[in-house]
Motif scaffolding. Structure first.
Motif, PDB file in Angstrom:
ATOM      1  N   GLY A 403       0.815  -1.224   0.000  1.00  0.00           N
ATOM      2  CA  GLY A 403       0.000   0.000   0.000  1.00  0.00           C
ATOM      3  C   GLY A 403       0.843   1.267   0.000  1.00  0.00           C
ATOM      4  N   MET A 404       2.145   1.153   0.292  1.00  0.00           N
ATOM      5  CA  MET A 404       3.001   2.349   0.252  1.00  0.00           C
ATOM      6  C   MET A 404       3.279   2.751  -1.182  1.00  0.00           C
ATOM      7  SD  MET A 404       5.860   1.671   3.117  1.00  0.00           S
ATOM      8  CE  MET A 404       5.636   2.158   4.809  1.00  0.00           C
ATOM      9  N   LYS A 405       3.555   4.040  -1.362  1.00  0.00           N
ATOM     10  CA  LYS A 405       3.931   4.491  -2.700  1.00  0.00           C
ATOM     11  C   LYS A 405       5.429   4.266  -2.917  1.00  0.00           C
ATOM     12  CE  LYS A 405       0.459   7.838  -3.848  1.00  0.00           C
ATOM     13  NZ  LYS A 405       0.179   9.216  -4.198  1.00  0.00           N
ATOM     14  N   VAL A 406       5.736   3.730  -4.081  1.00  0.00           N
ATOM     15  CA  VAL A 406       7.142   3.445  -4.395  1.00  0.00           C
ATOM     16  C   VAL A 406       7.440   3.884  -5.826  1.00  0.00           C
ATOM     17  CG1 VAL A 406       7.458   1.489  -2.824  1.00  0.00           C
ATOM     18  CG2 VAL A 406       6.474   1.097  -5.087  1.00  0.00           C
ATOM     19  N   SER A 407       8.709   4.134  -6.100  1.00  0.00           N
ATOM     20  CA  SER A 407       9.108   4.419  -7.481  1.00  0.00           C
ATOM     21  C   SER A 407       9.357   3.110  -8.208  1.00  0.00           C
ATOM     22  CB  SER A 407      10.403   5.236  -7.513  1.00  0.00           C
ATOM     23  OG  SER A 407      10.177   6.507  -6.983  1.00  0.00           O
ATOM     24  N   VAL A 408       8.954   3.076  -9.468  1.00  0.00           N
ATOM     25  CA  VAL A 408       9.225   1.881 -10.282  1.00  0.00           C
ATOM     26  C   VAL A 408       9.889   2.309 -11.594  1.00  0.00           C
ATOM     27  CG1 VAL A 408       7.319   0.535  -9.317  1.00  0.00           C
ATOM     28  CG2 VAL A 408       6.908   1.905 -11.348  1.00  0.00           C
ATOM     29  N   LEU A 409      10.761   1.460 -12.096  1.00  0.00           N
ATOM     30  CA  LEU A 409      11.447   1.728 -13.367  1.00  0.00           C
ATOM     31  C   LEU A 409      10.873   0.769 -14.406  1.00  0.00           C
ATOM     32  CD1 LEU A 409      15.085   1.893 -11.965  1.00  0.00           C
ATOM     33  CD2 LEU A 409      13.444   3.743 -12.229  1.00  0.00           C
ATOM     34  N   LEU A 410      10.446   1.325 -15.538  1.00  0.00           N
ATOM     35  CA  LEU A 410       9.740   0.513 -16.533  1.00  0.00           C
ATOM     36  C   LEU A 410      10.733  -0.150 -17.487  1.00  0.00           C
ATOM     37  CD1 LEU A 410       6.774   2.889 -17.433  1.00  0.00           C
ATOM     38  CD2 LEU A 410       7.072   1.414 -15.455  1.00  0.00           C
ATOM     39  N   LEU A 411      10.748  -1.474 -17.471  1.00  0.00           N
ATOM     40  CA  LEU A 411      11.740  -2.196 -18.276  1.00  0.00           C
ATOM     41  C   LEU A 411      11.362  -2.291 -19.752  1.00  0.00           C
ATOM     42  CD1 LEU A 411      12.304  -5.089 -15.734  1.00  0.00           C
ATOM     43  CD2 LEU A 411      14.067  -3.477 -16.481  1.00  0.00           C
ATOM     44  N   GLU A 412      10.080  -2.371 -20.030  1.00  0.00           N
ATOM     45  CA  GLU A 412       9.660  -2.595 -21.422  1.00  0.00           C
ATOM     46  C   GLU A 412       9.323  -1.303 -22.156  1.00  0.00           C
ATOM     47  OE1 GLU A 412       9.855  -5.298 -23.057  1.00  0.00           O
ATOM     48  OE2 GLU A 412      10.061  -6.822 -21.503  1.00  0.00           O
ATOM     49  N   ASP A 413       9.256  -0.203 -21.430  1.00  0.00           N
ATOM     50  CA  ASP A 413       8.934   1.076 -22.060  1.00  0.00           C
ATOM     51  C   ASP A 413      10.078   1.488 -22.990  1.00  0.00           C
ATOM     52  OD1 ASP A 413       7.858   3.989 -22.046  1.00  0.00           O
ATOM     53  OD2 ASP A 413       9.915   4.163 -21.332  1.00  0.00           O
ATOM     54  N   GLN A 414       9.723   2.111 -24.127  1.00  0.00           N
ATOM     55  CA  GLN A 414      10.759   2.503 -25.081  1.00  0.00           C
ATOM     56  C   GLN A 414      10.986   4.006 -25.098  1.00  0.00           C
ATOM     57  OE1 GLN A 414      12.759   0.559 -26.337  1.00  0.00           O
ATOM     58  NE2 GLN A 414      11.792  -1.417 -26.580  1.00  0.00           N
ATOM     59  N   GLU A 415      10.074   4.758 -24.493  1.00  0.00           N
ATOM     60  CA  GLU A 415      10.215   6.215 -24.513  1.00  0.00           C
ATOM     61  C   GLU A 415      11.378   6.682 -23.653  1.00  0.00           C
ATOM     62  OE1 GLU A 415       6.809   8.600 -23.143  1.00  0.00           O
ATOM     63  OE2 GLU A 415       5.855   7.774 -24.932  1.00  0.00           O
ATOM     64  N   GLY A 416      11.528   6.059 -22.482  1.00  0.00           N
ATOM     65  CA  GLY A 416      12.581   6.444 -21.573  1.00  0.00           C
ATOM     66  C   GLY A 416      12.334   7.804 -20.962  1.00  0.00           C
ATOM     67  N   THR A 417      13.344   8.312 -20.282  1.00  0.00           N
ATOM     68  CA  THR A 417      13.237   9.636 -19.680  1.00  0.00           C
ATOM     69  C   THR A 417      14.614  10.291 -19.659  1.00  0.00           C
ATOM     70  OG1 THR A 417      12.200  10.798 -17.839  1.00  0.00           O
ATOM     71  CG2 THR A 417      13.595   8.971 -17.252  1.00  0.00           C
ATOM     72  N   LYS A 418      14.611  11.600 -19.377  1.00  0.00           N
ATOM     73  CA  LYS A 418      15.882  12.335 -19.309  1.00  0.00           C
ATOM     74  C   LYS A 418      16.550  12.040 -17.964  1.00  0.00           C
ATOM     75  CE  LYS A 418      14.829  16.174 -22.325  1.00  0.00           C
ATOM     76  NZ  LYS A 418      13.446  15.997 -22.755  1.00  0.00           N
ATOM     77  N   LEU A 419      17.869  12.166 -17.952  1.00  0.00           N
ATOM     78  CA  LEU A 419      18.613  11.893 -16.728  1.00  0.00           C
ATOM     79  C   LEU A 419      18.102  12.704 -15.547  1.00  0.00           C
ATOM     80  CD1 LEU A 419      22.449  11.600 -17.416  1.00  0.00           C
ATOM     81  CD2 LEU A 419      20.957   9.948 -16.327  1.00  0.00           C
ATOM     82  N   GLU A 420      17.869  14.031 -15.777  1.00  0.00           N
ATOM     83  CA  GLU A 420      17.440  14.901 -14.670  1.00  0.00           C
ATOM     84  C   GLU A 420      16.157  14.363 -14.052  1.00  0.00           C
ATOM     85  OE1 GLU A 420      18.780  15.732 -17.892  1.00  0.00           O
ATOM     86  OE2 GLU A 420      17.215  17.264 -18.153  1.00  0.00           O
ATOM     87  N   GLN A 421      15.259  13.893 -14.926  1.00  0.00           N
ATOM     88  CA  GLN A 421      13.988  13.385 -14.412  1.00  0.00           C
ATOM     89  C   GLN A 421      14.189  12.096 -13.621  1.00  0.00           C
ATOM     90  OE1 GLN A 421      12.119  13.976 -18.039  1.00  0.00           O
ATOM     91  NE2 GLN A 421      10.234  14.793 -17.160  1.00  0.00           N
ATOM     92  N   PHE A 422      15.106  11.300 -14.099  1.00  0.00           N
ATOM     93  CA  PHE A 422      15.400  10.039 -13.418  1.00  0.00           C
ATOM     94  C   PHE A 422      15.964  10.320 -12.024  1.00  0.00           C
ATOM     95  CE2 PHE A 422      18.046   6.402 -12.362  1.00  0.00           C
ATOM     96  CZ  PHE A 422      17.238   5.343 -12.725  1.00  0.00           C
ATOM     97  N   PHE A 423      16.819  11.328 -11.956  1.00  0.00           N
ATOM     98  CA  PHE A 423      17.466  11.639 -10.677  1.00  0.00           C
ATOM     99  C   PHE A 423      16.521  12.370  -9.727  1.00  0.00           C
ATOM    100  CE2 PHE A 423      21.881  11.781 -12.840  1.00  0.00           C
ATOM    101  CZ  PHE A 423      21.968  10.401 -12.730  1.00  0.00           C
TER     102      PHE A 423
END
Ligand SMILES: Nc1nc2c(c(=O)[nH]1)N[C@H]1C(S)=C(S)[C@@H](COP(=O)(O)OP(=O)(O)OC[C@H]3O[C@@H](n4cnc5c(N)ncnc54)[C@H](O)[C@@H]3O)O[C@H]1N2
Ligand code: MOO
Ligand SMILES: [Mg+2]
Length: 437
Positions: A403-423
């Motif tokens: 039930g807690m909120k957690v960050s998840v990293l999407l393995l199959e997504d192809q769009e990705g994100t910018k480094l700043e957003q990741f950090f």
């Protein structure tokens, strides 16, 4: 005396790797092969789409002002002076009380400014002439798909570095790209280490296991957009291994090894890096699995010493190798997309290091739910098949509850994100907050 390694933070490790980013050259590939590549130049519309005013329906094109007086009780009749299908052009100008039978996609004839759908007219013949009767008026522009309504000439439709999905392929075809400019795929060498490794077609033997990592990273490289080159397994002998690494590195843009990177007696990689005079960027990361992940650089080329443990190898690749591959391809969003989800099960084991738990993301009642899959051990292979996310559980003294909120990293997504957003970190409070919706 065993070497004592100092762990660095995951983000710091990514930053160190990204200092050695290389952008690959560009090439043209036939459009049929462009799917999954990254655009090598901005895609700019060199003409309007559609290029001409056209009919969105099968019907009759006419002049709307001639329909002004048409009503149910006083229908009007128009003479049908010709017909056109998509691809044909009606050459004459359409005059007063005239209509042209027109099919979906055909260019609107000169003089016409509206289309009446086939279902709304009554067709008839009189004195050898074709007529239509309509029972209502139409305004100028009714049922016309205007030139440039989809896209205007000069519009930038996708910047360089965009992932080419099937929709992008449609756009490329629209603008005549028989051959598509794309980033060349980096050649990525793979060497597996370990005397316990059997080829996949060998029967099991005492003390031995099949080499799964080499084929796992082979396909991870493909998913990230690189071109894998498998050099096989290491010899058991240090000097031969050293020569193998040196020779392989010359043939590729970057080299991955799996295993042999920790502090064991047969873990040759640290000594190989030293003998090569490679610059070790780090050899311990504050994370689980994959803490032993080592990255070194030799003459501008990166050597990724991924762990031998399958889950650790997998995670090390996705965190550190994938962004380098993506920037080589000119992607401007090279790291895995990060989202916030609700933890689907308790994870009570506290850990001083950040944990990247293999998990499955599902949608439940409008919420993203992240559920760990399989046994959470670095040596485990069975959790990898079902994993479509890595659940990021920051290190600390407490465990995590369902039930807690957690960050998840999407393995199959192809769009990705910018480094700043990741950090960018959502505040710990927010992430730890229970979801009460
Ligand atoms: N005294 C210490 N021991 C270990 C430490 C440590 O800090 N001090 N770290 C542990 C951690 S954490 C990990 S992760 C592993 C990493 O080991 P290596 O990267 O050196 O890998 P190997 O020793 O070669 O193998 C480890 C494990 O993985 C299996 N393996 C190796 N290659 C493959 C492959 N291609 N396919 C499938 N499985 C593979 C191998 O059989 C071993 O079981 O070190 C810990 N030890
Ligand atoms: O590096 Mo090991 O994967 O932390 O378990
Ligand atoms: Mg080892």
């Amino acid at each position: 005396m065993v070497e004592h390694r100092k762990p660095i933070k995951v983000n710091e490790a990514i930053e160190r790797v990204m200092q050695y980013t290389i952008k690959g050259s560009l090439q043209r590939v036939p459009i049929e092969e462009s799917y999954g590549h990254f655009l090598g130049e901005d895609l700019v519309a060199d003409h309007h789409v559609p290029p001409f005013d056209r009919s969105p329906y099968d019907g009759f094109a006419l002049r709307s002002k001639d329909t002004n007086e048409a009503t149910r009780n006083a229908p009007l009749q128009f003479e049908v002076i010709g017909e056109i299908g998509a691809g044909s052009v009606f050459e004459r100008e359409v005059g007063e009380m005239q209509a042209v039978r027109i099919m979906t996609g055909a260019q609107i004839p000169k003089g016409c400014d509206a289309v009446v759908m086939l279902e709304l007219v009554q067709e008839m013949e009189r004195e050898g002439k074709s007529l239509i009767q309509i029972k209502r008026s139409f305004k100028t522009g009714d049922n016309i798909s205007f030139a440039g309504e989809d896209t205007k000439k000069g519009a930038v439709l996708a910047p360089k570095g965009t992932y080419i999905n099937p929709g992008m392929v449609a756009l490329l075809a629209t603008f005549g790209y028989k051959n598509v400019p794309v980033g060349t795929k980096p050649k990525i060498g793979i060497i597996a280490t370990g005397s316990e490794l059997l080829d996949i077609d060998e029967p099991l033997q005492p003390g031995k296991i099949r080499n799964s990592n080499a084929f796992m990273v082979y396909s991870q490289i493909q998913r990230a957009g690189g071109e894998p080159v498998y050099f096989g397994q290491f010899s058991d002998e240090f000097h031969t291994c050293y020569e193998q690494v040196k020779a392989a590195l010359e043939q590729v843009d970057l080299l991955l090894t799996t295993g042999g990177v920790s502090v064991g007696d047969y873990d040759y990689l640290p000594a190989i890096y030293e003998k090569m005079g490679a610059n070790v960027l780090f050899n311990k990361v504050g994370m689980r699995p994959g803490s032993v992940t080592t990255v070194a650089e030799k003459d501008g080329k990166l050597l990724f010493g991924l762990s031998g443990n399958p889950s650790a190898c997998y995670v090390g690749f996705e965190l550190f190798t994938r962004p380098i591959i993506r920037t080589f391809l000119h992607s401007y969003q090279p790291v895995m997309k990060k989202e916030v989800a609700v933890l689907g099960a308790d994870f009570s084991k506290p850990n001083p290091f950040d944990r990247f738990v293999r998990g499955h993301l599902s949608f439940e009642d409008g919420n993203l739910v992240a559920t760990p899959v399989g046994l959470d051990k670095s040596s485990v292979v069975s959790s990898l098949g079902a994993a479509n996310i890595l659940i990021l559980l920051p290190g600390g003294t407490r465990g995590y509850e369902r039930g807690m909120k957690v960050s998840v990293l999407l393995l199959e997504d192809q769009e990705g994100t910018k480094l700043e957003q990741f950090f960018h970190e959502a505040s710990t409070d927010k992430r730890r907050k229970r979801y009460d919706g």
